[in-house]
Structure formats: C-alpha cells, structure tokens
Design an enzyme around this catalytic site. Structure first.
Site, PDB file in Angstrom:
ATOM      1  N   CYS A 581       0.817  -1.212   0.000  1.00  0.00           N
ATOM      2  CA  CYS A 581       0.000   0.000   0.000  1.00  0.00           C
ATOM      3  C   CYS A 581       0.854   1.267   0.000  1.00  0.00           C
ATOM      4  CB  CYS A 581      -0.994  -0.026   1.161  1.00  0.00           C
ATOM      5  SG  CYS A 581      -2.358   1.152   0.955  1.00  0.00           S
ATOM      6  N   HIS A 665      -4.551  -4.683   0.151  1.00  0.00           N
ATOM      7  CA  HIS A 665      -4.334  -5.215   1.497  1.00  0.00           C
ATOM      8  C   HIS A 665      -4.690  -6.702   1.491  1.00  0.00           C
ATOM      9  CE1 HIS A 665      -3.492  -1.615   4.009  1.00  0.00           C
ATOM     10  NE2 HIS A 665      -4.026  -1.001   2.950  1.00  0.00           N
ATOM     11  N   GLU A 667      -4.104  -8.853   3.629  1.00  0.00           N
ATOM     12  CA  GLU A 667      -4.455  -9.328   4.963  1.00  0.00           C
ATOM     13  C   GLU A 667      -5.883  -8.961   5.352  1.00  0.00           C
ATOM     14  OE1 GLU A 667      -3.135  -5.114   5.328  1.00  0.00           O
ATOM     15  OE2 GLU A 667      -2.570  -6.852   4.137  1.00  0.00           O
TER      16      GLU A 667
END
Length: 699
Positions: A581, A665, A667
C-alpha cells in the site's frame, strides 16, 4: 468482602473499612443507596449494572481511587469497576484533547444482586425536571463538517473512516444522584437490546474517606478532578471481554433507523443490501481484527453477521474471538479505543478527531471496565461508553453521538444518524419529546419500547422460531465476498522454504501490520513488528515487509522520509523485500513512477484484479495510486521493476529480483484471495533475490 488496601501508586489513600453490623440488621444495598439519595445528604459511591439482559442488577459500593494509567488499576482481591475516559488514549502515544477527566476506579467492598423486577419496584419512578437545549451544532453545520472530513481527510489519504461526534445538551434542575437513579429505571424500561445498562456515581477520592464533594475539594492536589463521575447509559456495544483466556470483541456498525411505527421487513432488507452500510461494517471488522491480532498469538476468528436490535435502531455486528494470556489491563491498553468510535487507521483517526472536534470527549467513546477475580487471574468485561448521559456540576447534562464517515457518506443522512443514536437515551430519560415514536399506550411500561422490540423480533424470527429466510440470506450473502482465512481455525502451515525464516514488518502507523504478521506466522515464519521510527536495522532479517500507512507519499513528512531511507537501504542490499500500500507507492516513486490521487478513493473497496496473469479478488484502502510508465530519468531510479496494472493504468503490483509489492491489502477481510497472493509474493521475493540465485546450484 475484604477491603482492598491502596496500592502505592494511587493518589489518595482509600478510606478504612466501614463499621460492620450483623448481616441480619443491614438493609439491602440498593435500598440504602436510594434512601441516602432521597435524604439529600452524602451518598456512598455506587455502580448499578445490568449486563447483557441478565435477570439481575449488580449493585456495588466501595472505595474510590483515581489512577494515572491503566496498569495502575488496583487488582488485589475485590472486583474493580474502572471508568476510562477517552483522554486515556494518550497512553498509546495517540493524540487527544486533554480535559483531565479522571480514570476513576470503584474497588468493591460490598456487592449485591437484585432481581430486575425488584429493582424496578425500588428505583424512583419520577421524571427529573430538565430543560433540553438540543445539539451543539445544527444539522446543517454537522453536514458541512462531514463534507470537510470526506474532502480533507479521506480525500487526502488520511484514512478510510472517521467518527466525528456532536453533543446534545440539557440542564437538570433536580438533585443529581436521585435523577441518576430515576434515569437508570427509565432506561431499564425504555430501551431494549443493550449490552450494558448502567449508572455510576463516583465522587472524587479524599483522605477522610468521606463521599462528599467538599472534602475532596479541600484536599485535592492542583490539577486533580474533584467532580463526581456521574454516568447513566444503555450501550449496545461490547469492546472487549477476557474470560478464562478467551478474548471477545464485538464490532457493531451500520445503522437502520426505524420509522415512526417501528422497523419494517422491506426497510430492513433494503438496509442489509445498502453498500455504504455494508462497507462501513467491513471496515470496522478489519480494524478490530488488527487489535485482535495484537492480543491473540493465534489471531482472531470472526462469526456473524448478526442483527443488534434496539428501541429505535437496528445495527449489524460481528463477534471476534481468540485466545490471549495478557494481563487484562494490558489487553485493554492495547485496544484503546474501538474503531467504531474512532476510525481507521486508529492512530491517525485520533489526529483527525482532534482536528475536527473542538472540545474534549470526556467519557464518550471510552469504556467501563469490570475486573473480577478468576482463579489465579482476572476476568474483564468492558462495554463502550456510547448512548450515555453524563451529569456535571451545575446540572449540565451531555449525550454525545457520532457517525462513521466513509468515502460515500451522505452528509444529511449522517446528521440524521447522530440524532437517531442520541434519541433512544434522550427520550428514555425524558430530555426530549419523541414525535416520531409510537404513543405511550403501545407498551406495557408506558414507553412504547415493548411493541417496537417485539415487532423487530418478528421481522427476523417467525412464530415458529425459524429465522426469516430472506433476512437470513441477506446476512449470509455478506460473507461470500470475505476472506475465509478469518472465519476458520488458523492452524499454522508448513510451507517449504518459508518455515523459520525471519521477517521484520515495518509499521507505518497502521495496525494492518499486525494482521500481516499473523498471516506470515501462519506460513511458518518468525515475525516481529516494529514502528518505522524505531527501526535501525533492515539488513539482518531474511525478509523485510514495509507496511501500509496513512498520508500522501509525495509529501516529505518525517515518517515518509524515514520509510524512504529504509527502503533504499534494503533495495541497495539486494536482499528480499515486500512493500504494501503506502510502501508500494513509495517503491513506485523509487522506481521512477508518478504517484497521484485516484479519481475516487478506494477506501474499503474490493476489486477483481489480474496480478501478473493471476486473477484475484482483494481489498483496497488507498486514495493515491502509482501510475504506469516512468516520469523521470531512469538513471535516477533506485530499482527497475516489472509492473502489473489495472484497466485504468494504475499499478497494482511490482516485482523484480528479490522485490515484490502490492497496492492491495492482502491481509484484509476484503481479500478472499489475499492469503494465496501473499504467499506467492513472499516466495517470489525470497527465491529471486540475487543472494538466493547465487546460492542455487547449477544443474
């Protein structure tokens, strides 16, 4: 119950034990408290708690002590109720307007349980005399404030969502402790679906052990609060519970405002498919999973979504659970405070709150925290202080309500949401009229709440006890787009080539790094997370993961400059690295690409992308993007990389020898393919680095 001695770190000594009388001559505790309040003289400190629709109320009295930090809460033998103000978030190094609201503890010396119906019969039923003044800002002013937050904060990459409050104010004309007890009864009969319903009267501690305010004023040190902490509320939301090593959090977000005749089936279904309401919930689940990942070595698992019904509103919620062996005070410190009352990422959300809220929050968005002895340790039950009224000197009464602002918030609707959130407690306490409520005859208790609550129940569960199939299906559809990783047991894997590898995760003020670390441990790697400012060695670990964070990567803030320097050092070492990011954007600039704002922020957005020929659905939290193609002299580039772009020419991922990066992202709960992609990028970085290639035997 034993009287607990004062720990050495507290400000004032606790009063000595009260004179004991034979138990048979002692009146019930609640009766004593009501009589003391009615007499108008000194009243002992107390807390009344009804927890999660229990059939009984907890009634506690005891000794009051103020402490400076959560770690000083005195846990010895007796239960302790701590009232934690929002300002306490400075313990985490976060920003807050400091109003000096004390972290006040009631160390129980006496505790009794009272049946709910008996409590209603004993608590005063009068309506305290009040004057309602309304909100501190008009709906138009609050809506304009929402626009500014969307444009100036979300639109500039400062975060995905922020909670900005407004205060509704009134003046109380009656004796405050009696009013507190009467309002507790009003909430018990006039509100439904609360996690805790409570009232606290905690005068300032003093050396004489009295419970009057005058003694406290006579002995208080400069800067210490002499005000009693008087709160009454019906909060729907658990923040954190710890019991027998089991941690539970309960993110609640998304709000369906009932109409004048209560909720309707069509209205509820429309709410459940509203993209804004759905995204809002997913964002706070992501943020609370960050907290769970810091508490629980094996991560957190989510269950839901469920509906949370109250008298005027219906919310959506998830339950997150995991295992933790932390001291409950440390667990509470690490999780201050819920993203549903702050925003995401949390550290920067606190800065945004400080910029856009002109006054301190007091106890709004803090927690009540009940610590109870449990075997050799302590349990914790901590609800969030929302839907709560605070009584202050001079009869000032305040109720604060906030809305979660996201990229597609409608300012007018957000203003209406704050009114609806405050209305439940304001009308139950008689502070304002409720022209949009059913008439008093609708409910057996004179409030109308029973009919509304029963109608809400019928909407979701039929007379045969079977859930409404359409509503149940609408709830379950939400999970189809989410990452299964966070909805199952997360037993570690054994991945050849990854097991035992050391990983440094560089945190850029976004707790997503905790979730990244958990997923990397799940792959068998040994992981540590360090704040960017504290990292002084990026050469010792097998892999360095440069994490996400808020802000504009083009602006040379101290954090961005430090991140850039660390990344350059790692790149020049030709050792494996992964950037995510914000760090992906910085890497893009180091590779000669331009970074620019997106046409529309992708804060909390799931997209289907193609990453080097592999399709995937992943979540994004970014306002800026790396543009394809180079804009500077290639000779000035730190690294040469292959790029993978979306249809708009925004770079989704980079890869090169020992280097990988991704804008998404992986995760996040919004990334059902994130676990697979993360493994692939890590394997690429580790196996293609110059050092790894040089050590590979030639066939």
């Amino acid at each position: 119950m034993d009287t607990v001695p004062l720990p050495s770190h507290a400000r004032h000594p606790l009063p000595g034990p009260p004179a004991e009388h034979p138990q048979r001559t002692r009146r019930p505790l609640l009766v004593e408290l009501i009589a003391a309040a009615a007499a108008g003289g000194p009243c002992p400190p107390f807390a009344l708690l009804r927890r999660d629709d229990d059939d009984h109320l907890d009634v506690l009295t005891g000794d009051v002590v103020d402490v400076d930090v959560l770690g000083d809460i005195p846990l010895h033998k007796a239960p302790v109720l701590a009232v934690v103000p929002y300002r306490q978030i400075i313990e985490r190094g976060f920003v807050a307007h400091d109003d000096g609201a004390p972290l006040r503890c009631l160390v129980a010396t006496r505790r009794e349980k009272v049946r709910h119906e008996d409590a209603l019969a004993q608590l005063p039923a009068h309506a305290p005399r009040t004057t309602f003044h309304g909100p501190d800002t008009s709906d138009e002013e609050y809506a304009e404030h929402v626009r500014r937050v969307i444009d100036e904060e979300i639109g500039r990459g400062e975060g995905a969502n922020f909670v900005i409050g407004r205060r509704f104010e009134a003046t109380l004309h009656d004796e405050p402790v009696s009013a507190l007890l009467a309002w507790m009864r009003a909430l018990l009969t006039g509100e439904s679906g609360a996690y805790w319903t409570f009232a606290t009267y905690l005068p300032a501690p003093d050396v004489a052990g009295t419970s009057t305010g005058q003694a406290a004023r006579d002995v208080a040190a400069p800067g210490e609060s002499t005000e009693p902490v008087m709160l009454v509320g019906a909060t729907p939301e658990r923040h954190l519970t710890l019991k027998n090593g089991h941690a539970v959090m309960n993110p609640i977000s998304g709000t369906y405002r009932h109409g004048a005749d209560g909720p309707t089936r069509d209205g509820l279904l429309d709410f459940l498919v509203d993209p804004k309401e759905t995204d809002e919930l997913f964002m706070v689940v992501d943020e609370e999973l960050k907290l769970m990942s810091s508490l629980c070595p094996t991560g957190g698992r989510m269950a839901g979504p469920f509906l949370k019904r109250m008298s005027r509103l219906t919310h959506t919620e998830y339950l997150l659970d995991g295992r933790s062996s932390l001291d409950p005070r440390e667990a509470l410190r690490r999780t201050m405070f819920a993203p549903t009352v702050t925003g995401s990422p949390m550290e920067n959300a606190c800065r945004v709150i400080a910029r856009h809220e002109s006054r301190p929050r007091g106890y709004y968005s803090g927690v009540l925290a009940l610590f109870e002895p449990e075997g050799d340790g302590w349990s914790l039950d901590a609800p969030i202080l929302i839907r709560t009224a605070r009584i202050q000197p001079g009869g000032r009464v305040g109720v604060t309500a906030g809305a979660t602002l996201v990229r597609h918030s409608d300012p007018v609707s957000e203003a209406a949401e704050t009114r609806a959130k405050a209305a439940g407690i304001l009308t139950a306490l008689g502070l304002q009229d409720a022209p949009d409520r059913p008439t008093a005859s609708a409910g057996h208790d004179g409030t109308g709440s029973t009919r509304v609550a029963e109608r809400a129940a019928v909407l979701t569960v039929g007379n045969d006890g079977v859930p409404d199939p359409q509503i149940d299906a609408a709830l379950q559809r939400r999970n189809r787009s989410l990452a299964p990783f966070w909805m199952r047991e997360q037993a570690p894997q054994t991945v050849p080539g990854l097991v035992g590898g050391s990983v440094l995760v560089v945190d850029n003020e976004d707790g997503f790094t905790q979730m990244l670390a958990h997923q990397l441990r799940h792959l068998g790697m040994t992981v540590r997370v360090r704040p960017c400012a504290d990292v002084d060695d990026v050469l010792s670990d097998d892999l360095v993961v440069f994490g996400p964070g808020p802000g504009d990567p083009r602006r040379p803030s101290r954090r961005i400059r430090r991140l850039r320097a660390l990344m350059v050092e790692r790149i020049r070492s030709r050792r494996p690295m992964l950037a995510v990011c914000l760090s992906h954007q910085v890497l893009g600039m180091l590779a000669g690409h331009e970074v620019a704002p997106l046409i529309q922020p992708r804060q909390g957005v799931q997209l289907a992308v193609d990453v080097f020929g592999v399709p995937a659905r992943v979540g994004f939290y970014n306002t800026f993007g790396v543009l394809a193609g180079r804009s500077i002299d290639p000779r000035r580039c730190e690294v040469s990389l292959e790029e993978s772009c979306d249809a708009n020419g925004t770079v989704i991922a980079f890869r090169g020898p020992g280097v990988a990066s991704v804008q998404a992202h992986l995760e996040s709960v919004l990334s059902p393919d994130g676990e697979r992609m993360l493994r692939g990028l890590v394997e690429h970085a580790l196996t293609t680095s110059p050092a790894a290639v040089a050590s590979t035997p030639v066939a």
